[in-house]
Design a protein around this motif. Structure first.
Motif, PDB file in Angstrom:
ATOM      1  N   SER A 123       0.832  -1.213   0.000  1.00  0.00           N
ATOM      2  CA  SER A 123       0.000   0.000   0.000  1.00  0.00           C
ATOM      3  C   SER A 123       0.858   1.252   0.000  1.00  0.00           C
ATOM      4  N   PRO A 124       0.491   2.284  -0.778  1.00  0.00           N
ATOM      5  CA  PRO A 124       1.193   3.574  -0.703  1.00  0.00           C
ATOM      6  C   PRO A 124       1.053   4.134   0.716  1.00  0.00           C
ATOM      7  N   ASP A 126       0.645   6.995   1.972  1.00  0.00           N
ATOM      8  CA  ASP A 126      -0.381   8.014   2.180  1.00  0.00           C
ATOM      9  C   ASP A 126      -1.794   7.501   1.927  1.00  0.00           C
ATOM     10  N   LYS A 127      -1.910   6.226   1.521  1.00  0.00           N
ATOM     11  CA  LYS A 127      -3.232   5.651   1.248  1.00  0.00           C
ATOM     12  C   LYS A 127      -3.517   4.428   2.121  1.00  0.00           C
ATOM     13  N   ARG A 128      -2.664   4.176   3.107  1.00  0.00           N
ATOM     14  CA  ARG A 128      -2.812   2.947   3.887  1.00  0.00           C
ATOM     15  C   ARG A 128      -4.120   2.896   4.672  1.00  0.00           C
ATOM     16  N   ASP A 319      -6.325   8.762   6.565  1.00  0.00           N
ATOM     17  CA  ASP A 319      -5.219   9.228   5.719  1.00  0.00           C
ATOM     18  C   ASP A 319      -5.063  10.749   5.787  1.00  0.00           C
TER      19      ASP A 319
END
Length: 462
Positions: A123-124, A126-128, A319
């Motif tokens: 997962s990125p 900043d998007k977790r 986020d």
């Protein structure tokens, strides 16, 4: 986000399969007692043995994942679970069913910790919150739809199908995992912490067994005290062993992080409140309101809807704003709903009950995976494979504690009623018991004030 969506769906399907099976059994117990001409104590072991095996195998998930790769272990676990489900459906005696359920747990126990770790890693950063929120949907919906599906299958088909239903779902989960999960190289240099691998299953299984035994026999029962003592001693030995290992089975050094420790204690309190309450929902609707398993299941549909909304909204807000405001609002929703449920009786309206359940669902959705993500983000990324078994094992134990403490208090409330008690008095006993789960929620609510906004993971501790 589009790149990791297939991975996310593959893991979510596998987790839904395992969690659905865990919850589907509760409604089936009375039917299995009649089918096998057995007693409640024996059939209860179908659930207890599964839970014990689950607790024993989860701590090993990190090492197996590192040694043989996450994808191989995820696929192997699904295959073992499917085969064991078929054996469960073919069982002719309670003893056979108990043995096959143990095999089921040995397969199913590794799916969640391995799956969560895989999704978290891809997962990125900043998007977790959003990604883990989607992954949490099966964790919230399976316990709600499990009793509905179980009640329908038992009422209109037969008990064999509560296990046979796992076959088509399992095949879909296997295909998706084989097709979409990323392959990686096995860590052949990874050495197994042999002593830890022996102590961990004994410690976790003993602690879970003591909690189950306390719920049936009380805390002063010799089996309860014996297993609790064994669990505590082996757990202390396990902790001592892990802290001096270069490659520990579970990375307990993460507890040096105040953020991790505070977050996981908050998650424990939240889980005890949630799972204790879910137990009361089922018992209240069937025993006090006199509903069938299927009718009782329909009552919790608003809870499922609000859980889904909460987990999607909560992930995005996590986020953007961090964990504290989301956890506060979610646990406040849970606590408010549980306070409303302390006033229920047998004459309480369906609208009041379902509205309360809905706000419990909202609290579930906003907090459960967001707190889990917050805890994982406080650990170094390279240790996530060894941290998810910690959080999963702890959740298993704390959920059992919440259920047992709640059930024991309810039993005490019912025993204190007059021999010829009315249904109204029985309903009030359930209302009083909700104060127990409310107390856990209030502790969690206080702890949210001390949360900090999520930050970058710390450097690896040694």
């Amino acid at each position: 986000m589009k790149k990791i969506l297939p991975i996310l769906l593959a893991v979510a399907t596998g987790m839904f399969l395992i969690i659905l099976d865990s919850t589907i059994m509760n409604v089936a117990v009375p039917k299995l007692v009649d089918t096998f001409h057995s007693n409640l104590g024996t059939i209860q072991w179908v659930i207890t043995a599964y839970t014990l095996a689950l607790s024993a195998v989860i701590p090993l998930a990190g090492w197996f994942s590192d040694r043989f790769t996450p994808k191989v272990m995820f696929l192997s676990s699904i295959v073992l679970f499917i085969l064991a489900s078929l054996l469960c459906a073919l069982a002719q005696t309670p003893e056979q069913l108990i043995i096959f359920r143990i095999i089921q747990a040995l397969g199913g126990g590794m799916v969640a910790p391995i799956g969560i770790a895989m999704v978290f890693k891809v997962s990125p950063p900043d998007k977790r919150g959003s990604v883990m929120g989607i992954l949490g949907i099966p964790m919230l919906l399976a316990p709600i739809f499990g009793p509905i599906l179980s009640g329908w299958l038992i009422e209109f088909i037969n008990w064999h199908w509560i296990f046979l239903i796992n076959l088509p779902v399992g095949i879909i989960a296997f295909w998706m995992a084989w097709r979409y999960l990323p392959a990686s190289k096995p860590g052949k240099e990874m050495k197994l912490d042999v002593l830890g691998a022996i102590l961990a299953p004994i410690a976790f299984a003993s602690l879970v067994f003591s909690v189950h035994q306390a719920g049936e026999k009380g805390w002063i029962d010799e089996w309860t005290l014996g297993s609790l003592g064994l669990g505590v001693v082996t757990l202390l030995l396990f902790i001592w062993n892990e802290l001096k290992q270069k490659h520990p089975l579970l990375e307990l050094r993460v507890f040096r992080s105040k953020t991790f420790t505070h977050g996981i204690i908050l998650a424990w309190m939240n889980q005890m409140a949630l799972f204790g309450s879910i137990l009361l929902f089922t018992l209240y609707l069937q025993q006090a309101k006199g509903l069938s398993p299927l009718e009782a299941g329909l009552y919790v549909i608003p809870q499922a809807i609000m859980s889904t909304i909460g987990i999607n909204v909560g992930g995005k807000l996590f986020d953007r704003y961090g964990v504290r405001p989301i956890a506060f609002v979610g646990i406040l929703s849970l606590a408010g709903a549980l306070f409303a449920l302390t006033h229920i009786t047998t004459s309480t309206s369906a609208f009041y009950i379902m509205s309360s359940f809905a706000f419990v669902g909202l609290g579930q959705g906003l907090t459960m995976m967001q707190l889990n993500t917050h805890v994982l983000k406080s650990a170094p990324i390279e240790l996530v494979n060894r941290v998810t078994p910690i959080t999963t094992s702890a959740q298993q134990i704390m959920s059992s504690f919440g259920i047992t403490i709640t059930a024991a208090y309810l039993s005490n409330q019912i025993r204190s009623l007059p021999a010829q008690h009315t249904l109204e008095q029985l309903g009030q006993a359930f209302g009083h018991t909700f104060w127990i789960t409310l107390s856990f929620a209030l502790i969690a609510l206080v702890l949210t004030f001390f949360l900090k906004k999520s930050s970058a993971p710390p450097k690896k501790t040694r």
